[in-house]
Design a protein around this motif. Structure first.
Motif, short mmCIF file in Angstrom:
data_model
loop_
_atom_site.label_atom_id
_atom_site.label_comp_id
_atom_site.label_asym_id
_atom_site.label_seq_id
_atom_site.Cartn_x
_atom_site.Cartn_y
_atom_site.Cartn_z
N PHE A 186 30.05 20.27 69.64
CA PHE A 186 30.36 21.44 68.83
C PHE A 186 29.82 21.22 67.42
N ASP A 187 28.55 21.55 67.27
CA ASP A 187 27.87 21.29 66.00
C ASP A 187 27.52 22.59 65.26
N GLU A 188 28.21 23.69 65.64
CA GLU A 188 27.92 24.97 65.00
C GLU A 188 28.51 25.09 63.60
N GLY A 189 29.39 24.17 63.23
CA GLY A 189 29.94 24.17 61.89
C GLY A 189 31.31 24.78 61.76
N ASN A 190 31.87 25.31 62.84
CA ASN A 190 33.19 25.96 62.75
C ASN A 190 34.28 25.17 63.47
N ALA A 191 33.98 23.92 63.85
CA ALA A 191 34.96 23.10 64.55
C ALA A 191 35.13 21.76 63.84
N SER A 192 36.39 21.33 63.72
CA SER A 192 36.71 20.03 63.13
C SER A 192 37.54 19.24 64.13
N PHE A 193 37.27 17.94 64.21
CA PHE A 193 37.96 17.09 65.17
C PHE A 193 38.51 15.85 64.47
N TYR A 194 39.71 15.45 64.89
CA TYR A 194 40.38 14.33 64.25
C TYR A 194 40.86 13.33 65.31
N VAL A 195 40.60 12.06 65.07
CA VAL A 195 41.23 11.00 65.85
C VAL A 195 42.55 10.71 65.13
#
Length: 311
Positions: A186-195
């Motif tokens: 998801f590299d479109e810029g509207n998604a953030s992911f957290y460990v």
């Protein structure tokens, strides 16, 4: 190969169970379900002077599933019958048996081979839930236990590019390898992911969301289910927010999604804990003025939308 014509299913079940004690595969000859349509299991049909008991391929496949077997492709025997072969599943081939903590669901785990969106029973129920909450109108979406992002991928597939790009997606998981892959996907810029530890959401300062999705996560042993659930509703949902909660009622073994979750201290599927958790969430949300539905089979989906609040 054992031939069955008009014998009841109890006889067939007993024969298969006994045969599987001696062999990893069993074969039987039964009426070809394609010789007739629209019949229910147990109806009789007479062909060339022989009376058969009708059973559909679905019934025959279900029979294999409850015995933890895979049904191989049926092969014709004669004009009216087919050979059905059941093969024992490798019950040790399952991520459920892993003792790994941090990476039990990582990209190198057996879980990585599971693609829930390719299972019709999961896909149809999840799609229904997404459409029920009008996912395209939910600007901020949080997913707890996102893993590599399959649940976001389905949202991306069912929305137009413009509608999808208007969303702000946030995914959290404890697996570093899974989150690393999600960031690549998801590299479109509207998604953030957290460990991150879901028990400690406060430290992320996430704010509130229009939709919270969590599938097969809240019941994890390391989470305090009820307090966490209530906190999500009280502190992380917007006034008109919605929720999709997925409760697993299946196991993944030997390449198959098998109906019925394994309950502690029972050698078979026992649904009391599942029903208790679903009922608790449903009752709590209804008290908070949500409209709640429960759908699905192998995964039960509880979908909640606020009554009297649009979008």
């Amino acid at each position: 190969m054992k031939r069955f014509t008009s014998e009841p299913l109890t006889d067939i079940l007993a024969w298969i169970e006994n045969s599987l004690k001696e062999s990893d595969t069993v074969s039987l000859c039964v009426l070809n379900p394609d010789v007739s349509h629209g019949r229910y299991a147990g109806e009789t049909i007479t062909l060339d002077g022989i009376t058969y008991c009708y059973r559909s391929y679905k019934a025959l496949s279900d029979l294999g599933e409850i015995l933890f077997c895979r049904m191989r492709t049926p092969t014709p025997v004669d004009a009216h019958t087919v050979a059905i072969t059941y093969e024992k599943l490798d019950l040790s081939d399952s991520f459920h048996r892993s003792d790994e903590k941090e990476e039990k669901y990582g990209t190198a785990s057996r879980f990585a081979a599971v693609h829930k969106n390719e299972e019709p029973a999961f896909l149809h129920a999840y799609l229904r839930a997404l459409r029920s909450v009008r996912v395209g109108e939910r600007v901020r979406i949080l997913n707890l236990g996102i893993n590599t992002g399959d649940e976001f991928d389905l949202i991306r597939r069912i929305l137009s590019p413009d509608s999808y790009q208007n969303l702000e997606l946030v995914g959290i998981d404890h697996s570093a390898s899974a989150i690393a892959l999600a960031r690549e996907r998801f590299d479109e810029g509207n998604a953030s992911f957290y460990v991150h530890d879901i028990n400690d959401l406060e430290s992320l300062g996430l704010g509130r969301f229009d939709l919270i999705v969590t599938i097969g996560t809240l019941q994890s042993s390391g989470l305090d289910f009820k307090p966490l659930f209530m906190k999500l509703v009280q502190k992380y949902l917007t006034n008109g927010g919605a929720m999709i909660l997925g409760f697993p009622n299946c196991r993944w073994m030997g390449g198959e999604m098998i109906y019925g979750a394994k309950a502690p201290n029972y050698p078979y599927s026992e649904m009391s804990l599942l029903v208790k958790d679903v009922h608790y969430c449903k009752k709590y949300l209804q008290q908070k003025k949500f409209r709640v539905t429960v759908t699905g089979k192998d995964y039960l989906f509880l979908t909640a939308t606020k009554i009297g609040v649009s979008g």
